[in-house]
Design a protein around this motif. Sequence first.
Motif, PDB file in Angstrom:
ATOM      1  N   LEU A 117       0.829  -1.204   0.000  1.00 41.69           N
ATOM      2  CA  LEU A 117       0.000   0.000   0.000  1.00 41.69           C
ATOM      3  C   LEU A 117       0.862   1.252   0.000  1.00 41.69           C
ATOM      4  O   LEU A 117       0.588   2.225  -0.714  1.00 41.69           O
ATOM      5  CB  LEU A 117      -0.916  -0.002   1.231  1.00 41.69           C
ATOM      6  N   ILE A 118       1.901   1.234   0.818  1.00 38.52           N
ATOM      7  CA  ILE A 118       2.788   2.398   0.931  1.00 38.52           C
ATOM      8  C   ILE A 118       3.503   2.659  -0.391  1.00 38.52           C
ATOM      9  O   ILE A 118       3.571   3.800  -0.863  1.00 38.52           O
ATOM     10  CB  ILE A 118       3.798   2.172   2.069  1.00 38.52           C
ATOM     11  N   GLN A 119       4.026   1.594  -1.003  1.00 40.37           N
ATOM     12  CA  GLN A 119       4.740   1.764  -2.274  1.00 40.37           C
ATOM     13  C   GLN A 119       3.820   2.309  -3.358  1.00 40.37           C
ATOM     14  O   GLN A 119       4.208   3.194  -4.139  1.00 40.37           O
ATOM     15  CB  GLN A 119       5.329   0.426  -2.715  1.00 40.37           C
ATOM     16  N   GLU A 120       2.592   1.817  -3.399  1.00 45.19           N
ATOM     17  CA  GLU A 120       1.632   2.298  -4.402  1.00 45.19           C
ATOM     18  C   GLU A 120       1.329   3.778  -4.206  1.00 45.19           C
ATOM     19  O   GLU A 120       1.287   4.543  -5.177  1.00 45.19           O
ATOM     20  CB  GLU A 120       0.338   1.474  -4.309  1.00 45.19           C
ATOM     21  N   SER A 121       1.114   4.188  -2.961  1.00 41.92           N
ATOM     22  CA  SER A 121       0.796   5.590  -2.699  1.00 41.92           C
ATOM     23  C   SER A 121       1.975   6.493  -3.025  1.00 41.92           C
ATOM     24  O   SER A 121       1.807   7.571  -3.598  1.00 41.92           O
ATOM     25  CB  SER A 121       0.364   5.773  -1.238  1.00 41.92           C
ATOM     26  N   LEU A 122       3.179   6.066  -2.658  1.00 44.76           N
ATOM     27  CA  LEU A 122       4.363   6.850  -2.991  1.00 44.76           C
ATOM     28  C   LEU A 122       4.506   7.018  -4.499  1.00 44.76           C
ATOM     29  O   LEU A 122       4.877   8.098  -4.994  1.00 44.76           O
ATOM     30  CB  LEU A 122       5.611   6.186  -2.421  1.00 44.76           C
ATOM     31  N   SER A 123       4.206   5.978  -5.251  1.00 41.42           N
ATOM     32  CA  SER A 123       4.301   6.060  -6.715  1.00 41.42           C
ATOM     33  C   SER A 123       3.305   7.067  -7.268  1.00 41.42           C
ATOM     34  O   SER A 123       3.641   7.859  -8.159  1.00 41.42           O
ATOM     35  CB  SER A 123       4.059   4.678  -7.337  1.00 41.42           C
ATOM     36  N   VAL A 124       2.079   7.054  -6.746  1.00 40.22           N
ATOM     37  CA  VAL A 124       1.056   7.998  -7.198  1.00 40.22           C
ATOM     38  C   VAL A 124       1.490   9.431  -6.912  1.00 40.22           C
ATOM     39  O   VAL A 124       1.398  10.321  -7.778  1.00 40.22           O
ATOM     40  CB  VAL A 124      -0.299   7.700  -6.520  1.00 40.22           C
ATOM     41  N   LEU A 125       1.966   9.670  -5.698  1.00 37.68           N
ATOM     42  CA  LEU A 125       2.368  11.026  -5.324  1.00 37.68           C
ATOM     43  C   LEU A 125       3.587  11.477  -6.123  1.00 37.68           C
ATOM     44  O   LEU A 125       3.677  12.641  -6.539  1.00 37.68           O
ATOM     45  CB  LEU A 125       2.665  11.093  -3.821  1.00 37.68           C
ATOM     46  N   SER A 126       4.534  10.573  -6.345  1.00 41.66           N
ATOM     47  CA  SER A 126       5.741  10.925  -7.084  1.00 41.66           C
ATOM     48  C   SER A 126       5.419  11.301  -8.523  1.00 41.66           C
ATOM     49  O   SER A 126       6.086  12.153  -9.116  1.00 41.66           O
ATOM     50  CB  SER A 126       6.729   9.760  -7.066  1.00 41.66           C
ATOM     51  N   ASP A 127       4.395  10.682  -9.094  1.00 48.00           N
ATOM     52  CA  ASP A 127       3.998  10.974 -10.476  1.00 48.00           C
ATOM     53  C   ASP A 127       3.263  12.301 -10.603  1.00 48.00           C
ATOM     54  O   ASP A 127       3.151  12.840 -11.710  1.00 48.00           O
ATOM     55  CB  ASP A 127       3.097   9.861 -11.013  1.00 48.00           C
ATOM     56  N   ASN A 128       2.735  12.819  -9.487  1.00 45.01           N
ATOM     57  CA  ASN A 128       1.828  13.959  -9.586  1.00 45.01           C
ATOM     58  C   ASN A 128       2.306  15.222  -8.866  1.00 45.01           C
ATOM     59  O   ASN A 128       1.642  16.258  -8.952  1.00 45.01           O
ATOM     60  CB  ASN A 128       0.451  13.571  -9.046  1.00 45.01           C
ATOM     61  N   TYR A 129       3.424  15.116  -8.159  1.00 46.51           N
ATOM     62  CA  TYR A 129       3.907  16.274  -7.399  1.00 46.51           C
ATOM     63  C   TYR A 129       5.401  16.465  -7.613  1.00 46.51           C
ATOM     64  O   TYR A 129       6.104  15.555  -8.055  1.00 46.51           O
ATOM     65  CB  TYR A 129       3.594  16.107  -5.909  1.00 46.51           C
ATOM     66  N   GLN A 130       5.872  17.672  -7.272  1.00 43.66           N
ATOM     67  CA  GLN A 130       7.290  17.997  -7.402  1.00 43.66           C
ATOM     68  C   GLN A 130       8.063  17.777  -6.101  1.00 43.66           C
ATOM     69  O   GLN A 130       9.250  17.490  -6.129  1.00 43.66           O
ATOM     70  CB  GLN A 130       7.442  19.453  -7.847  1.00 43.66           C
ATOM     71  N   ARG A 131       7.381  17.950  -4.988  1.00 44.98           N
ATOM     72  CA  ARG A 131       7.997  17.748  -3.668  1.00 44.98           C
ATOM     73  C   ARG A 131       7.092  16.843  -2.817  1.00 44.98           C
ATOM     74  O   ARG A 131       5.867  17.031  -2.805  1.00 44.98           O
ATOM     75  CB  ARG A 131       8.191  19.080  -2.935  1.00 44.98           C
ATOM     76  N   ILE A 132       7.696  15.903  -2.118  1.00 43.29           N
ATOM     77  CA  ILE A 132       6.976  15.082  -1.141  1.00 43.29           C
ATOM     78  C   ILE A 132       7.633  15.317   0.213  1.00 43.29           C
ATOM     79  O   ILE A 132       8.822  15.049   0.386  1.00 43.29           O
ATOM     80  CB  ILE A 132       7.024  13.575  -1.482  1.00 43.29           C
ATOM     81  N   VAL A 133       6.860  15.813   1.168  1.00 42.72           N
ATOM     82  CA  VAL A 133       7.370  16.047   2.526  1.00 42.72           C
ATOM     83  C   VAL A 133       6.830  14.922   3.396  1.00 42.72           C
ATOM     84  O   VAL A 133       5.619  14.839   3.641  1.00 42.72           O
ATOM     85  CB  VAL A 133       6.954  17.422   3.064  1.00 42.72           C
TER      86      VAL A 133
END
Length: 505
Positions: A117-133
Amino acid sequence: MTKALPLMFQGTNSDVGKSVVVTAFCRIFAQDGHKTVPFKSQNMALNSYITVDGKEIGRAQGVQAEAAGIQATTDMNPILLKPNRDNQSQIVVHGKPYKNMEAGAYRREFFQTGLELIQESLSVLSDNYQRIVIEGAGSPAEINLNDREMVNMRVARMAGAPVILIGDIEKGGVFASLVGTLQLMEPEDRDRVIGVIINKFRGDIRLLESGLTWFEEYTGKPVLGVIPYLENLNIDAEDSVILNQYTSVRNTEKELDIAVIQYPKISNFTDVDPFFVEPDCHVRFITRADQLHNPDLVILPGSKNTIEDLLFLRNSGIAQKMAELQKKNKTVIFGICGGYQMLGEKIDDPFAIESLHQEIEGLRLLPIQTSITNDKTTVLSNGSLNLYGKSFNVTGYEIHMGETQATRESRGLIETLGRLDGCKTPDEKIIGTYFHGIFHNDDFRKELLNQIRKTKGLEPIHQRVSFNQLREEAFDRLADHVRGHVKLDDIEQKMKEFQKRGITQ
């Protein structure tokens, strides 16, 4: 994972200010033109947040999304743990209940599912944002838990994120905490730490400088900031540990006395936050009957285990004191969600979802009864609230497992989507609703307080604060404060250098 530029904040222990620092960096990066998103893989909190599509996540991630200027989604917090009994939590996956699990079973049986679940969510966020905090939890040096942890260094490796370690100087021994945490890390995890931040500093920074120099020489890690303690920050707290700082003693300099019942499984206590900024209100949190006295307003907040907390009210004597207040007819008693359910005549739990008590008598202050159900309502709500001969447009959110019905003719409180929510007595002294956030509606809050003032023979206050405006101002104030006390240019440089190094799993 290299599309978004990630940065992770971990702490030497719980309550060091990770959530607030992440909120600050979400605002800072957004102000600097980066499309920014918060992330916490696994959160444990009873103070939750409802997304626009009616899903439940940790409140901190919802607030951090607001600071970043974006709408919250469940990918920002795919796993939420909500303790409901000793050693047991409700597992919420992507905003919906998954199952109730004990801690041992969760570690054994959910680990692989959680990682996916965590890996999937990180992939979604990485594809759609410039910064992940990214926010960690507790400490990365919990040796007994690290083999199956899903929220600290394992997440940093999955995200390819550099880590800034936060220490809370207010707790004492900040250098020992920082050094000890670093030394207990595996070498590859220690290499991931690009520096540390000392949080909640009070006093003369010159007295700290020799310690900062020693720390950098001893550990080889730079101090990237010393953040002074920031008073009166109007941003939602998530962890109920913050309630320890509030008093139960009446402040006689304030005209209105508000008592909030702090039962063991209190949830969404931030419902009362707007009263903290009202100039005539003093808010107290009550755990014993002898602390109640004669307040002008008693608030029964939400509860993750309504039946057990209702038993607490009885066993502590608070229920009896409330009945005495009701007979005096001078105090307004207001229940929200679980507190609303408690005000009724009885609560049924036929499936033993919350307790082994299949039926329990309520406080019998409202003509309603509740059945605890397997289905959980999570929704953003709005409607027309009718009270004191006036109508108010109100918004809020609902999180509850239970259906409430009137036992006889009663007065509903809020007309919403063709149904009635809540209940009130004819004298409008006892009020209940499922709407969390009800006091965040400025016009209604002003009228409620002025009605209480009228009862006490006080003049009304016609100009009150806009709480939502205060929240926006608080985000900017926090960002400016942190920006002024961290080495932001150094952090930016180290983030980019780390990404070029290509450190991954």
